[in-house]
Design a protein around this motif. Structure first.
Motif, PDB file in Angstrom:
ATOM      1  N   ARG A 271       0.980  -1.169   0.153  1.00  0.00           N
ATOM      2  CA  ARG A 271      -0.242  -0.027  -0.065  1.00  0.00           C
ATOM      3  C   ARG A 271       0.907   1.495  -0.103  1.00  0.00           C
ATOM      4  O   ARG A 271       0.624   2.306  -0.618  1.00  0.00           O
ATOM      5  N   VAL A 272       2.250   1.192   0.513  1.00  0.00           N
ATOM      6  CA  VAL A 272       2.736   2.535   0.694  1.00  0.00           C
ATOM      7  C   VAL A 272       3.800   2.516  -0.628  1.00  0.00           C
ATOM      8  O   VAL A 272       4.688   3.297  -0.368  1.00  0.00           O
ATOM      9  N   GLY A 273       3.760   1.559  -1.398  1.00  0.00           N
ATOM     10  CA  GLY A 273       4.669   1.585  -2.474  1.00  0.00           C
ATOM     11  C   GLY A 273       5.835   0.715  -2.461  1.00  0.00           C
ATOM     12  O   GLY A 273       6.738   1.309  -3.496  1.00  0.00           O
ATOM     13  N   VAL A 274       5.993  -0.263  -1.585  1.00  0.00           N
ATOM     14  CA  VAL A 274       7.363  -0.979  -1.471  1.00  0.00           C
ATOM     15  C   VAL A 274       7.160  -2.082  -2.747  1.00  0.00           C
ATOM     16  O   VAL A 274       6.255  -2.842  -2.548  1.00  0.00           O
ATOM     17  N   GLU A 275       7.984  -2.045  -3.688  1.00  0.00           N
ATOM     18  CA  GLU A 275       7.988  -3.062  -4.490  1.00  0.00           C
ATOM     19  C   GLU A 275       8.786  -4.303  -4.352  1.00  0.00           C
ATOM     20  O   GLU A 275       9.886  -4.171  -4.318  1.00  0.00           O
ATOM     21  N   ALA A 276       8.271  -5.405  -4.187  1.00  0.00           N
ATOM     22  CA  ALA A 276       9.183  -6.433  -3.974  1.00  0.00           C
ATOM     23  C   ALA A 276       9.822  -6.943  -5.051  1.00  0.00           C
ATOM     24  O   ALA A 276       9.620  -6.930  -6.091  1.00  0.00           O
ATOM     25  N   ARG A 277      10.797  -7.816  -4.631  1.00  0.00           N
ATOM     26  CA  ARG A 277      11.770  -8.290  -5.773  1.00  0.00           C
ATOM     27  C   ARG A 277      12.118  -9.703  -5.699  1.00  0.00           C
ATOM     28  O   ARG A 277      12.997 -10.298  -5.491  1.00  0.00           O
ATOM     29  N   PRO A 278      10.940 -10.511  -5.999  1.00  0.00           N
ATOM     30  CA  PRO A 278      11.076 -11.931  -5.901  1.00  0.00           C
ATOM     31  C   PRO A 278      11.887 -12.560  -6.923  1.00  0.00           C
ATOM     32  O   PRO A 278      12.480 -13.910  -6.693  1.00  0.00           O
ATOM     33  N   ASP A 279      12.310 -11.838  -8.104  1.00  0.00           N
ATOM     34  CA  ASP A 279      12.992 -12.411  -8.891  1.00  0.00           C
ATOM     35  C   ASP A 279      14.766 -12.639  -8.388  1.00  0.00           C
ATOM     36  O   ASP A 279      15.711 -13.126  -9.121  1.00  0.00           O
ATOM     37  N   LEU A 280      14.949 -11.596  -7.238  1.00  0.00           N
ATOM     38  CA  LEU A 280      16.448 -11.511  -6.907  1.00  0.00           C
ATOM     39  C   LEU A 280      16.449 -12.604  -5.609  1.00  0.00           C
ATOM     40  O   LEU A 280      17.488 -12.476  -5.192  1.00  0.00           O
ATOM     41  N   VAL A 281      15.476 -13.290  -5.287  1.00  0.00           N
ATOM     42  CA  VAL A 281      15.500 -14.289  -4.085  1.00  0.00           C
ATOM     43  C   VAL A 281      16.130 -15.670  -4.620  1.00  0.00           C
ATOM     44  O   VAL A 281      15.784 -15.866  -5.533  1.00  0.00           O
ATOM     45  N   LYS A 282      17.236 -15.910  -3.633  1.00  0.00           N
ATOM     46  CA  LYS A 282      17.788 -17.090  -4.252  1.00  0.00           C
ATOM     47  C   LYS A 282      17.609 -18.089  -3.292  1.00  0.00           C
ATOM     48  O   LYS A 282      17.354 -17.901  -2.229  1.00  0.00           O
ATOM     49  N   GLY A 283      17.168 -19.318  -3.818  1.00  0.00           N
ATOM     50  CA  GLY A 283      16.825 -20.276  -3.206  1.00  0.00           C
ATOM     51  C   GLY A 283      17.962 -20.889  -2.109  1.00  0.00           C
ATOM     52  O   GLY A 283      19.132 -20.830  -2.606  1.00  0.00           O
ATOM     53  N   ILE A 284      17.864 -21.722  -1.085  1.00  0.00           N
ATOM     54  CA  ILE A 284      18.816 -22.062  -0.359  1.00  0.00           C
ATOM     55  C   ILE A 284      18.703 -23.549  -0.386  1.00  0.00           C
ATOM     56  O   ILE A 284      17.698 -24.066   0.309  1.00  0.00           O
ATOM     57  N   SER A 285      19.710 -24.269  -0.655  1.00  0.00           N
ATOM     58  CA  SER A 285      19.443 -25.900  -0.663  1.00  0.00           C
ATOM     59  C   SER A 285      19.940 -26.349   0.643  1.00  0.00           C
ATOM     60  O   SER A 285      20.238 -25.438   1.646  1.00  0.00           O
ATOM     61  N   LYS A 286      19.825 -27.668   0.750  1.00  0.00           N
ATOM     62  CA  LYS A 286      20.164 -28.395   2.060  1.00  0.00           C
ATOM     63  C   LYS A 286      21.235 -28.128   2.879  1.00  0.00           C
ATOM     64  O   LYS A 286      21.250 -28.017   4.117  1.00  0.00           O
ATOM     65  N   ASP A 287      22.685 -28.134   1.753  1.00  0.00           N
ATOM     66  CA  ASP A 287      23.761 -27.638   2.643  1.00  0.00           C
ATOM     67  C   ASP A 287      24.030 -26.416   2.890  1.00  0.00           C
ATOM     68  O   ASP A 287      25.068 -26.046   3.200  1.00  0.00           O
ATOM     69  N   GLY A 288      23.044 -25.641   2.396  1.00  0.00           N
ATOM     70  CA  GLY A 288      23.179 -24.189   2.719  1.00  0.00           C
ATOM     71  C   GLY A 288      23.898 -23.444   1.614  1.00  0.00           C
ATOM     72  O   GLY A 288      23.809 -22.023   1.581  1.00  0.00           O
ATOM     73  N   SER A 289      24.305 -23.959   0.533  1.00  0.00           N
ATOM     74  CA  SER A 289      24.571 -23.264  -0.919  1.00  0.00           C
ATOM     75  C   SER A 289      23.587 -22.662  -1.420  1.00  0.00           C
ATOM     76  O   SER A 289      22.197 -22.912  -1.455  1.00  0.00           O
ATOM     77  N   GLY A 290      23.623 -21.503  -2.252  1.00  0.00           N
ATOM     78  CA  GLY A 290      22.744 -20.682  -2.804  1.00  0.00           C
ATOM     79  C   GLY A 290      22.169 -21.256  -4.329  1.00  0.00           C
ATOM     80  O   GLY A 290      23.265 -21.917  -4.706  1.00  0.00           O
ATOM     81  N   GLY A 291      21.171 -21.045  -4.459  1.00  0.00           N
ATOM     82  CA  GLY A 291      20.709 -21.259  -5.946  1.00  0.00           C
ATOM     83  C   GLY A 291      19.737 -20.435  -6.360  1.00  0.00           C
ATOM     84  O   GLY A 291      19.066 -19.857  -5.461  1.00  0.00           O
ATOM     85  N   SER A 292      19.544 -20.444  -7.641  1.00  0.00           N
ATOM     86  CA  SER A 292      18.496 -19.433  -8.165  1.00  0.00           C
ATOM     87  C   SER A 292      17.473 -20.000  -8.908  1.00  0.00           C
ATOM     88  O   SER A 292      16.607 -19.576  -9.667  1.00  0.00           O
TER      89      SER A 292
END
Length: 407
Positions: A271-292
């Motif tokens: 409502r206050v105009g904050v635009e989320a960026r889910p495209d920049l969210v990286k998945g986290i695998s079971k061993d803690g390494s990043g993934g997209s």
């Protein structure tokens, strides 16, 4: 409240995935979590007197997955409101954040309003939960406020914990109380004394330059340590603010009703105009390494599902598989073996079992009586020493004052 606290599974998962930051700024030590896309204006969460940065872990995990940046901070050791404003501004400069959205509960809500009043260009919006406008009622209820900085740690913790309503709670509220109590135990004497000083330091919130349309008031309708009169004053001050009422939730709805709170926070930010960026969210695998990969993001979005009656952890299969299960499984096997052996004894020797039960009953009764006696003796000892402690402080103060007069 439970006698033995066990950390929730989703909190263990949070601690394994989200790093805790500790940075010194001047004489202040800041402890905070910062998670989510850095290009998004952050939502900064400020806890109450009994809270720490960890109490908002459900908001961090849920909103960051949807593309929002969430920062949860501990209130540093500041001893007046002017010092708080300066310290918080230096903290924002240190982490290179200029425009913020503040979510504060109880004392955190009061400090959020105070910062918005004195630094209006930096605050874009406010979410206030179970908060207040002035500290006069708290100072009148705490006549020993002048010596709070000299008070022993166990008395400060006891005072803070007595402010949390005790008694029969719904399971999710009882779990939230247990979690906050465990966080209070981690606070030092200086931390508690500082927060209580901020609560009773004479101050009130003046007019804000921020429009009411950028403010959300989120309160619980069951019970709360903040008097209803103070919450009504907040509603009267911001008549154009958006209302978000929670039917239940107690003092800590961000833990007990996290799904509803997260929804209201997300609606406010949109409502206050904050635009989320889910495209920049990286998945986290079971061993803690990043993934997209999008599949990992889809799996992690399931963590926003409301908790079921399984101890408060979500039904997300990815969350369950990422929790360490080896110690629990080995413990459960040993417990099963013990129960089987006990069952064999019951089947073969009823007389022996009756003797064991009676012996265990009397032993437990003796433990309860001895523990209660030690606790009662300790409380009497403290009550006897407290007047002497206060009198000694008073005499010391009088002596120092007379010495200064002579000089």
């Amino acid at each position: 409240m439970k006698g033995v606290f066990s950390a929730p599974g989703d909190y263990i998962h949070f601690k394994s995935q989200v790093p805790l930051h500790k940075i010194p700024i001047g004489t202040k030590q800041w402890r905070y979590y910062d998670f989510g896309p850095k290009v998004v204006p952050p939502l900064i969460c400020l806890p109450g007197t009994a809270g720490t940065a960890d109490v908002y872990y459900k908001q961090i995990m849920s909103l960051s997955i949807k593309g929002y940046r969430v920062i949860s901070v501990d209130i540093p050791r500041v001893w007046n409101h002017h010092e708080w404003i300066q310290a918080f501004e230096k903290f924002l400069d240190a982490i290179d954040v200029h425009h913020i959205h503040l979510y504060g509960t109880s004392l955190g809500g009061f400090l959020a309003q105070l910062f918005a009043q004195h630094r209006p260009r930096r605050v874009r919006s406010l979410i206030l939960s179970n908060s207040f406008l002035e500290t006069r009622s708290f100072s009148s209820a705490m006549p020993w406020a002048p010596i709070v900085s000299w008070t022993p740690s166990f008395l400060l913790k006891r005072y803070v914990l007595t402010g949390i309503p005790d008694g029969p709670h719904e399971p999710f509220i009882a779990d939230s109380v247990d979690f906050v109590v465990s966080q209070v135990e981690t606070l030092s004497r200086e931390d508690l004394a500082s927060r209580l000083t901020l609560t009773v330091d004479a101050a009130s919130i003046g007019p804000l330059l921020l429009s009411d349309s950028f403010i959300t008031l989120m309160d619980t309708n069951d019970y709360c340590s903040i008097p209803q009169q103070l919450k009504d004053q907040l509603s009267e001050r911001y008549p154009g603010a958006r209302r978000a009422y929670l039917k239940t939730g107690g003092d800590f709805p961000f833990l007990s009703r996290s799904d509803e709170v997260n929804l209201h926070l997300q609606l406010h930010l949109r409502r206050v105009g904050v635009e989320a960026r889910p495209d920049l969210v990286k998945g986290i695998s079971k061993d803690g390494s990043g993934g997209s990969s999008s599949e990992k993001n889809d799996e992690r979005e399931d963590s926003d599902v409301p908790p079921k009656d399984n101890g408060g952890s979500p039904e997300s299969p990815s969350t369950e598989t990422q929790l360490p299960e080896a110690p629990e499984s080995s413990g459960s096997h040993s417990l099963d073996d013990q129960l089987l052996s006990n069952a064999k004894v019951c089947f073969t020797s009823p007389e022996h079992v009756r003797l064991l039960i009676s012996h265990a009953f009397f032993e437990k009764q003796q433990d309860i009586v001895s523990t209660r006696f030690v606790q009662l003796a300790w409380e009497i000892f403290i009550l006897c020493l407290l007047p002497l402690y206060v009198e000694t402080m008073y005499i010391t103060w009088i002596f120092c004052w007379k010495s200064r007069c002579l000089v």
